[in-house]
Each structure stands twice: as structure tokens, then as C-alpha cells.
Design an enzyme around this catalytic site. Sequence first.
Site, short mmCIF file in Angstrom:
data_model
loop_
_atom_site.label_atom_id
_atom_site.label_comp_id
_atom_site.label_asym_id
_atom_site.label_seq_id
_atom_site.Cartn_x
_atom_site.Cartn_y
_atom_site.Cartn_z
N CYS A 1 0.68 -1.41 0.15
CA CYS A 1 -0.11 -0.05 0.03
C CYS A 1 0.80 1.26 0.14
O CYS A 1 0.42 2.31 -0.66
CB CYS A 1 -0.99 -0.14 1.16
N CYS B 1 1.59 3.61 -3.11
CA CYS B 1 0.73 4.71 -3.76
C CYS B 1 0.01 5.62 -2.84
O CYS B 1 -0.15 6.61 -2.96
CB CYS B 1 -0.48 3.65 -4.46
N HIS B 2 -0.05 5.08 -1.55
CA HIS B 2 -0.69 5.80 -0.52
C HIS B 2 0.08 6.64 0.67
O HIS B 2 -0.39 7.27 1.18
CB HIS B 2 -1.80 4.83 0.41
N MET C 1 -6.68 0.55 -8.58
CA MET C 1 -6.05 -0.19 -7.41
C MET C 1 -6.21 -1.57 -7.53
O MET C 1 -7.33 -1.98 -7.84
CB MET C 1 -7.10 0.26 -6.29
N HIS D 1 5.43 11.87 -10.74
CA HIS D 1 5.68 10.45 -10.46
C HIS D 1 6.95 10.03 -11.32
O HIS D 1 7.94 10.46 -11.03
CB HIS D 1 4.51 9.57 -10.96
N HIS E 1 1.09 7.73 -17.07
CA HIS E 1 2.04 6.85 -16.28
C HIS E 1 3.03 6.63 -17.57
O HIS E 1 2.90 5.59 -17.98
CB HIS E 1 1.39 5.83 -15.58
FE1 DHE Z 1 7.06 1.64 -10.49
C1 DHE Z 1 9.27 3.41 -12.53
C2 DHE Z 1 7.18 4.29 -8.55
C3 DHE Z 1 4.39 0.17 -9.02
C4 DHE Z 1 7.74 -1.25 -12.21
N1 DHE Z 1 8.26 3.34 -10.53
C5 DHE Z 1 8.92 3.95 -11.52
C6 DHE Z 1 9.47 5.18 -11.15
C7 DHE Z 1 8.87 5.28 -9.93
C8 DHE Z 1 8.07 4.22 -9.57
C9 DHE Z 1 8.88 6.69 -9.00
C10 DHE Z 1 10.33 6.09 -11.86
C11 DHE Z 1 11.73 5.64 -11.59
C12 DHE Z 1 12.71 6.73 -12.33
O1 DHE Z 1 12.43 6.90 -13.69
O2 DHE Z 1 13.56 7.29 -11.67
N2 DHE Z 1 5.78 2.00 -9.11
C13 DHE Z 1 6.46 3.21 -8.18
C14 DHE Z 1 5.34 3.35 -7.07
O3 DHE Z 1 5.19 4.03 -6.23
C15 DHE Z 1 4.34 2.51 -7.45
C16 DHE Z 1 2.92 2.85 -7.94
C17 DHE Z 1 3.72 1.45 -6.26
C18 DHE Z 1 5.00 0.71 -5.52
O4 DHE Z 1 4.62 0.40 -4.32
O5 DHE Z 1 6.02 0.43 -6.03
C19 DHE Z 1 4.96 1.32 -8.59
N3 DHE Z 1 6.03 -0.22 -10.66
C20 DHE Z 1 5.09 -0.47 -9.91
C21 DHE Z 1 5.05 -2.00 -10.33
O6 DHE Z 1 3.69 -2.62 -9.67
C22 DHE Z 1 5.67 -2.51 -11.29
C23 DHE Z 1 4.79 -2.91 -12.37
C24 DHE Z 1 6.35 -3.80 -10.61
C25 DHE Z 1 7.11 -3.42 -9.48
O7 DHE Z 1 8.34 -3.47 -9.49
O8 DHE Z 1 6.67 -3.29 -8.41
C26 DHE Z 1 6.66 -1.22 -11.23
N4 DHE Z 1 8.26 1.07 -12.26
C27 DHE Z 1 8.43 -0.20 -12.71
C28 DHE Z 1 9.43 -0.08 -13.79
C29 DHE Z 1 9.84 1.12 -13.77
C30 DHE Z 1 9.14 1.79 -12.83
C31 DHE Z 1 9.71 -1.40 -14.74
C32 DHE Z 1 10.91 1.80 -14.83
C33 DHE Z 1 10.48 2.11 -16.12
C34 DHE Z 1 11.49 2.64 -17.07
O9 DHE Z 1 11.35 2.15 -18.13
O10 DHE Z 1 12.10 3.39 -16.79
#
Ligand code: DHE
Length: 525
Positions: free
Chosen positions: A47, A50-51, A88, A328, A370
Amino acid sequence: MKKLGTILTPIAAGLMLAGTASAALQPVPTLTDAEMKQSAEIYFDRCSGCHGTLRNGATGPNIAPAKTLKKSLAKLEKILWEGTEGGMPGWGREGKLNKAQIKMLAKFVQIEPPAPPQWGMPEIKKSWKLVVPVDKRPTQPPKANWQNYFGVIQRDAGKVSIIDGDTKKIISTMDSGYAVHILRSSASGRYMYAIGRDGKATMMDLWATPPNIVAEVKISLDARSIDTSKYKGYEDKYVVAGGYWPPHYVIMKGDTLEPIRVVSTIGYTYDTQVYHPEPRVAAIVSSHVKPEWLLNVKETGHVLLVDYSNLENGSITETTIDAERFLHDGGWDSTKRYFLAAANARDTISVIDTVERKLVANIVTGTKPHPGRGANWIDPEFGAVWATVHLGEGLVSIISTDTSKKTAWTVVREWELAGNSLFVKTHPKSKNVWCDNTINKTKAKTLTVFDIDHPTAPPQEITFKKTVVHLEYNKAGDEVWVSLWDKDGAIVVLDDKTRKEKTRITGLVAPTGKFNVYNTVHDIY
Ligand code: DHE
């Protein structure tokens, strides 16, 4: 096709807690100490991203007790079990949490959050481990085409694998720590850095045979972003990583990860000027026009320009740009002068000019943009464009980035997507734009491919047997790699021209992001 210029409901959309709130507050429930501890762990896992740790909301809504006590436990349990239309996840429905855990979590979010621990320089320094000193590392690159290596995250196994993009062989698998989120490369490409949900930064040397971990440090207790100094003269010199909790960023030496500075982001929201106790660092990108990084400070809506050129004299200069909330992810336009960042509570893409050092536009696109880092291509009618997908709806918004045109920084095209999506990708040599539909209830196993030269033609859908997530090209730009996100997961390598599967790399546990060395160094997307 959707009508352009639709005004979309801000904030209310997306991951809002659904249902009617009853005026009367519910009684505060109780949990045993053991249940509190267990719930806090589940909350952190599922959680807080996101929250927020303090539950003030960001990608998801505010779920502090003042809000959650307006709902019955039964209602909260239903939301936790089923999820919401806005994106969600249905933790029960998806089999991630059982009934007992859902019941406990519903109570937990009605109780004041426990005070999270702090993590300052003494703790960061103590966690620093130099595994292979600089003088014990290879002095020559390997014979293999290492710039076409891919770093692949095996999220649930806490591992990163390096796959040779030419041979498609896994050449190394390293223990990187809990739920690595992203990988980034040093300017030379030699080092790859991972950042995990546990705040651990891991540095991998791709010149070693096989590639190995050379340093690690825990920069915070919860983190998502990391990048390196890419400006001429500073290649491979510094690394910066952003914390979710505590809300701060940490600058480290690029060759050892030795921590140099920790800087808090706590402050006031850009618009209402209200104090925020948890402004988390989201995306970080490395400027190509100045020795600085751009950091998205999520909750306050600021983009920080952090100048690292005077670090040796003990100072950093921060320029704060008011952008939008809640910042984000984001990426560069094709010239790498403009940074486009998603402000997903306001359904907006903020555009920052790194030369004039100002906000040039806030563009309303769709429900919770996103982009990942987005995708750049040349549209046959509008010229240079950049695109984002959305968490809250099936929509690709295409923004003109051609500053010689009147249409610059407006949405010039919209493509309807099968479902709510996480990532979009193309390559300068490709005629395709690929999107996943990962967080859609029915289309999560489907990729959608658009034709750049025929932008109004219906897209192709390619469906797999498992959920597909995140796309990345190889160095040549003729293959697209996509993850089958499953315990028994795989990377599927698709031929970009024929859109047909070329090969499959199996035996990977929950592969998520994958990053090609050359494309990551040069910010090609
Ligand atoms: Fe991510 C990028 C945060 C959920 C996979 N994710 C990012 C970035 C942030 C972020 C701030 C940018 C980083 C950067 O460029 O410097 N992500 C979050 C969250 O806060 C969120 C919503 C919930 C959490 O608790 O993490 C979240 N993200 C996910 C997923 O559920 C994903 C699919 C699988 C996982 O790892 O949990 C996921 N996020 C990714 C990936 C990137 C990413 C693969 C990089 C993308 C790219 O091509 O640069």
C-alpha cells in the site's frame, strides 16, 4: 477514437476509495501487537507505494483514519479484496492476500499509522559495503558486445540477471535485495545500478566476467529511483538515489557508492504552501545540458534541479521549479532538453526546460498519466512527439515536442488502448509503438502495437498466456523485449518488424523491468 481536449476529472479519478462515505465515524478498531506488526509489513509491501507511509495519499488517495473511519470495515474489506476501476489492485481477487490478511489490513488503515523509523547518514554509512575495490576490478571490457547486455529485474526473487542481448544467454544472476524497482547505467555503461523497495542501492560491474556486485548501500528504508552523473566531465563520477521513506535523496561516489550527502525533501506544497511531512522522491533523470539531476518531488509538486558540479567543495545548488502534483515518472523528449513528468493527481504532464530552467507547460492528458520514461517518434503530420499511457484509462496521449510548431506542448493525437496501462515504448529505428495493458482487469495479457506511419489505422493486439509488462528495445532497435510477469516468468523477444516471437528466455521469477545498457546510457526511448 477519443475526442481531443477532454477535460478529465482530476484527483477524484483513479485509485480513489470507492463508495459512499457515511457521515458518522466508525469506532477505532483494535489489533494485537503481533497483528499490528504483520499489518505494517503488508501495508509497506502493498500500500505505501501509492498511499504513502503516513497515508496522506499520492498515486492513491489519502487513507488516513480521518477518511477511513468514515467507511465500515466491510466496505474497506471489499475495496481491498476487489480493487477499484481506477487501478487499485484487488489484493484478494488476485490471490495476493487472504481473507484474514484483508480483515486485518482493513482495521489497520483505521488505526493511526505507527511512527516510521528514521534513516540518516550514520545508518547509511554503516550499511555501505565495498565488495570489490576499484583497483581489483578489470581494466578492459569483455570481448562480448556488452553494450547490448540487458539488466533484468526478477522482482520477487530479489535478483537481477544480466542477459547477453546477442546470445540471449543469462550470464549472471546477482542477489540485489528485496523487490528491485529500476536499473540505471553509468554514463560509460560499465556500471549498472539497482534500487530496491528496501532502499538498497546495488552497483554491478558489467566488465567483470561474469558481471558481479561491486558495492551496495542502503540509502533509505523505501525507495524507487536512482541515476548517475552523465554530463561531460562527470561521467561515472556520482550516483544519486531518491528515498520514499525517509523523504530524502542521497548522493554517492559513482565508483564505490560511498555516501557523500543526504538532503531532505520535506517542505511545502508548491501551490497551497501547506507543510507536507512526506514529499517522496519519484523519478530522477540526469541532465545532458548541465551537470545536474532533475528530481521529481512527488507530494509537493516540485522538480528539483540539483547541481553536482561543486560537490568536491562541499556544496550542492538546488533550483526548485513549481510543476504540478503528484509528480511520479517521466523522461526526456528526443532532444534531451525537455523533461516531461507525470503529475498523476492532476492528470497532467509537466514540461521542464533544462536550458531556460523553467516550467514550459502543464498539459492535461488523461486519468493518471504513467509514461515510464515515455516514447519519442516522428509523427507523419506533427513531427517530433512524445507519448504517455495512463493508469486510470486505456489511452495513449501524444504530445508535440517540436518547438518550431504552434502545436508544441499540446496533445496532438490520442489513441484508444485496450486497457489501463503502465508502459509505452518505441525506438528511433522502429515504426512501431508498443504499449502494455498490465493493470487492466481483462487485458493484462495483451500488448497493443500502433503503426507510426499509419496513426489512424487500428492497432494490432498480441495476447500471451500470462500478464505482460514493460518493454525495452535491444541496441540495434530491431527487437522488443517484454516480461511475462509470473512466478514462472520469462522474457519474450519479439522481432520489431514482423511483431512475431523470436525467442523466449525462461526460468525467471517475476521479471518486471529490463534495461538495455546502450539505450539506458543514451536515454533512447
Ligand atoms: Fe514503478 C518506474 C514508483 C508500481 C515497475 N516506478 C517507477 C518510477 C517510480 C515508480 C517513481 C520512476 C523511476 C525513475 O525513472 O527514476 N512504481 C512506483 C510506485 O510508487 C508504485 C505505484 C507502487 C509501489 O509500491 O511500488 C509502482 N512499478 C510498480 C509496479 O507494480 C511495477 C510494475 C512492478 C514493481 O516493481 O513493483 C513497477 N516502475 C516499474 C518499472 C519502472 C518503474 C519497470 C521503470 C520504467 C522505465 O522504463 O524506466
